[in-house]
Design a protein around this motif. Structure first.
Motif, PDB file in Angstrom:
ATOM      1  N   ASP A   1       0.807  -1.222   0.000  1.00 26.65           N
ATOM      2  CA  ASP A   1       0.000   0.000   0.000  1.00 26.65           C
ATOM      3  C   ASP A   1       0.841   1.273   0.000  1.00 26.65           C
ATOM      4  N   ASN A   2       2.156   1.140  -0.150  1.00 29.96           N
ATOM      5  CA  ASN A   2       3.025   2.311  -0.254  1.00 29.96           C
ATOM      6  C   ASN A   2       3.545   2.469  -1.672  1.00 29.96           C
ATOM      7  N   ASP A   3       3.803   3.707  -2.041  1.00 32.99           N
ATOM      8  CA  ASP A   3       4.353   3.985  -3.364  1.00 32.99           C
ATOM      9  C   ASP A   3       5.803   3.526  -3.464  1.00 32.99           C
ATOM     10  N   ASP A   4       6.232   3.274  -4.689  1.00 32.48           N
ATOM     11  CA  ASP A   4       7.661   3.206  -4.983  1.00 32.48           C
ATOM     12  C   ASP A   4       8.093   4.603  -5.426  1.00 32.48           C
ATOM     13  N   TYR A   5       9.410   4.804  -5.512  1.00 35.99           N
ATOM     14  CA  TYR A   5       9.911   6.157  -5.764  1.00 35.99           C
ATOM     15  C   TYR A   5      11.029   6.144  -6.810  1.00 35.99           C
ATOM     16  N   VAL A   6      11.283   7.319  -7.348  1.00 45.26           N
ATOM     17  CA  VAL A   6      12.423   7.539  -8.238  1.00 45.26           C
ATOM     18  C   VAL A   6      13.367   8.501  -7.524  1.00 45.26           C
ATOM     19  N   LEU A   7      14.593   8.045  -7.283  1.00 48.09           N
ATOM     20  CA  LEU A   7      15.652   8.865  -6.687  1.00 48.09           C
ATOM     21  C   LEU A   7      16.606   9.262  -7.807  1.00 48.09           C
ATOM     22  N   GLN A   8      16.928  10.537  -7.885  1.00 50.50           N
ATOM     23  CA  GLN A   8      17.713  11.026  -9.022  1.00 50.50           C
ATOM     24  C   GLN A   8      18.733  12.061  -8.571  1.00 50.50           C
ATOM     25  N   SER A   9      19.969  11.891  -9.033  1.00 52.44           N
ATOM     26  CA  SER A   9      20.949  12.959  -8.851  1.00 52.44           C
ATOM     27  C   SER A   9      20.758  13.955  -9.975  1.00 52.44           C
TER      28      SER A   9
END
Length: 364
Positions: free
Chosen positions: A39-47
């Motif tokens: 029930d939690n989102d996944d994320y995009v981590l970006q430099s």
């Protein structure tokens, strides 16, 4: 610094299961953050490449203003879970910022991952092209009433073809690596079109073409589609800033409707796929007809020539300058790229009357 430690500076939800390299972007390093809970989102981590995007606070402010404005426009149309698939969501830091700067001076940001989405690298049919046209037209339309102040110009003169030509002429004079003799015919060909290709900037300066908020990097991979090839949203918002509608229309045709590759060495492969062009134009018409001006309609097909010409100039300029801007992976790569773009430009010239007539007919 470990990626988990960087992520801990942001207000994300859930337990991190893994952080893996993600996507194929050439400018920023990107990672997918998978959370363990369903029930939690996944994320995009970006430099953020702050050597190219030198003012990260203003860049971030641009993106937040754009995404908030689009979100406000769409929130009456979609339930919250679907709304998250229709526009990027910036995840802020625990200090309320849209970016984090680590001890090494690297800037980072986080977006919510848009689930069940995909990109299309090569258009397979006119229906996909039509969806792409709708996506970019909708994006421009939703930003057509973005309140003042103007967005910060994060890359000044990015599509200022007149400036690109003037810089190119100076490089030809200097010939710093002694390559001019090899490319004299290419240079002569390009400079024949100097006055014509400076016309859009001139129209803008004279007030004939209105300045708009446009994407400025309309490659196909900057659209997310659902599993049925319906457009969801436009992504990669780093270059969103003031410009002209024809920039986005033209760059999409340059990159997405060419039968050949950007660096194709077999120039017989390089020509416009007219069916894809017409599909894209139809989709763009559907989403732009309520806000576009007559002068802008007149500029659309020309935009394909303009952006292809501009890219020809930029590749050849970099070749003359010792290949310092674009990454190369073979001998004379930028010269090969420039000549492929020149070949495409010539085909657009041959087809321009049909292209322009088709676009004009849509808006009648």
């Amino acid at each position: 610094m470990e990626l988990n430690n960087i992520l801990d500076n942001f207000e994300y939800h859930g337990t991190v299961g893994s952080i893996e390299s993600f996507g194929s972007g050439l400018i920023n390093s990107t990672y997918r953050v998978k959370t363990l809970e369903d029930d939690n989102d996944d994320y995009v981590l970006q430099s953020i490449n702050h050597h190219i995007f030198t003012n990260v606070p203003e860049l971030t402010n641009n993106i937040i203003r754009v995404t908030d404005h689009i979100k406000n426009k769409l929130e009456t149309q979609y339930l919250p879970e679907e709304l998250k698939r229709r526009v990027l969501t910036v995840v802020k830091t625990k200090n309320g910022l849209g970016y984090y700067k680590d001890d090494a001076g690297t800037y980072w940001r986080v977006f919510t991952l848009i689930n069940n989405s995909k990109t299309i690298e090569v258009l397979e049919n006119s229906e996909q092209a039509e969806a792409a046209g709708r996506a970019f037209g909708n994006f421009q339309g939703m930003l057509s009433d973005l309140p003042n102040p103007e967005l910060y110009e994060i890359l000044p003169g990015f599509h200022n073809t007149a400036m690109r030509i003037d810089n190119f002429k100076e490089r030809v004079k200097e010939d710093p690596f002694g390559r001019f003799d090899e490319v004299k015919e290419d240079v002569d060909f390009l400079l024949k079109y100097e006055d014509e290709m400076k016309s859009i900037i001139k129209q803008g300066e004279e007030g004939a073409l209105p300045s708009r908020i446009v994407h400025q990097d309309t490659k196909l991979s900057n659209i997310l589609f659902d599993e049925n090839n319906n457009e969801l949203c436009v992504i990669d918002l780093d270059t969103v800033m003031p410009g002209y509608l024809c920039y986005d229309f033209g760059d999409a045709v340059r990159g997405g409707m060419n039968n050949g590759k950007e660096d194709d060495e077999n120039l017989e492969n390089v020509y416009l796929n007219m069916e894809l062009f017409k599909g894209f134009a139809r989709g763009y018409y559907q989403s732009s007809k309520d806000f576009i001006s007559k002068a802008e309609i007149n500029s659309l097909a020309f935009g394909a020539k303009l952006l292809t010409y501009e890219q020809s100039v930029r590749f050849l300029d970099d070749y003359l300058n010792g290949d310092q801007y674009y990454k190369t992976n073979k001998d004379k790569h930028n010269l090969i790229r420039s000549r492929a773009q020149i070949a495409y430009f010539k085909d657009l010239e041959r087809n321009f009357s049909e292209m322009d007539s088709y676009v004009q007919g849509l808006y009648m």
